[in-house]
Write a protein that holds these residues in place. Structure first.
Motif, short mmCIF file in Angstrom:
data_model
loop_
_atom_site.label_atom_id
_atom_site.label_comp_id
_atom_site.label_asym_id
_atom_site.label_seq_id
_atom_site.Cartn_x
_atom_site.Cartn_y
_atom_site.Cartn_z
N ASP A 1 0.81 -1.22 0.00
CA ASP A 1 0.00 0.00 0.00
C ASP A 1 0.84 1.27 0.00
O ASP A 1 0.41 2.31 -0.47
CB ASP A 1 -0.92 0.02 1.23
CG ASP A 1 -1.99 -1.07 1.14
OD1 ASP A 1 -2.28 -1.50 0.03
OD2 ASP A 1 -2.52 -1.46 2.20
N GLU B 1 0.70 6.17 -2.60
CA GLU B 1 -0.57 5.69 -2.06
C GLU B 1 -1.27 4.92 -3.18
O GLU B 1 -1.67 5.49 -4.19
CB GLU B 1 -1.43 6.88 -1.60
CG GLU B 1 -0.79 7.67 -0.46
CD GLU B 1 -1.64 8.87 -0.06
OE1 GLU B 1 -2.85 8.89 -0.40
OE2 GLU B 1 -1.10 9.77 0.60
N SER C 1 -4.11 2.55 -4.89
CA SER C 1 -5.50 2.12 -4.90
C SER C 1 -5.71 1.25 -6.14
O SER C 1 -4.78 1.04 -6.94
CB SER C 1 -6.44 3.32 -4.93
OG SER C 1 -6.32 4.04 -6.15
#
Length: 208
Positions: A75, A101, A103
């Motif tokens: 992550d 970060e 996603s």
């Protein structure tokens, strides 16, 4: 101890103190000027603030590098080295191994800096890269250096060393004041004034 020995000892320590005083003042002179000037600009930030300038750069990551990017796990992992090199070569943005970060849709890397802000995002499906830089000008840059904001480890070390040199300058000055105070009766009242004035302002005009 004879009067002659006491006089020689005093002369020795005076010489040492003067040496340390001027050396420490020379070491921290430019830093003290920087911090004094930026103390004024920070105190009047609203009056000297400039309008931020925002710029953008875009690119598209090649398919092989996009596959490498999407194979990365974690992550908060940094983007792969070959992706960082391509971004640096293509749009002149140094990611420097900063953590991203992650996603499902994108990788976002924050790139804060003195005097502004920046970020870069990579779309994990299309490979589209968007880089945005906000520049708030030179005054903001030096104000952030004053605060040590996003200035990196080297600047943090400089502030620590500068602080030690400033302490040496102040403490040797204090001892020199004590040694010369006998012939300068206004020495301690002046020093006391430097304490009393800010204390009174804090007590009378700064409310908790």
């Amino acid at each position: 101890m004879t009067a002659k020995t006491a006089k020689a000892k005093r002369a020795f320590w005076l010489k040492q103190l003067h040496t340390w005083h001027w050396v420490s003042s020379a070491v921290c002179l430019i830093g003290m000027l920087l911090f004094a000037i930026t103390g004024i600009t920070l105190n009047h930030a609203g009056a000297v603030e400039s309008a931020p300038v925002i710029s953008e750069r875009t690119a598209t990551l090649p398919a092989p590098l996009l596959a490498t990017l999407n194979a990365t796990k974690g992550d908060k992992a940094a983007v792969p080295a070959d992706v960082r090199k391509w971004v640096d070569d293509e749009i002149s943005v140094n990611l420097g191994g900063k953590p991203g970060e992650w996603s499902e849709d994108e990788v976002y890397i924050g790139l804060p800096r003195p005097g502004g802000d920046a970020w870069l995002s990579i779309d994990r499906e299309s490979g589209e890269i968007l880089y945005e830089l906000t520049d708030r000008g030179w005054i903001s840059y030096f104000n952030d250096l004053h605060k040590g904001r996003n200035a990196g480890e080297a600047w943090s070390w400089f502030i620590d060393i500068f602080s030690v040199a400033t302490l040496a300058f102040c403490l040797t000055g204090l001892v020199l004041l004590q040694l010369h105070a006998r012939n300068r009766p206004m020495t301690w009242p002046t020093v006391g004034l430097g304490l009393i004035v800010p204390a009174l302002i804090a007590i009378l005009f700064i409310h908790m």
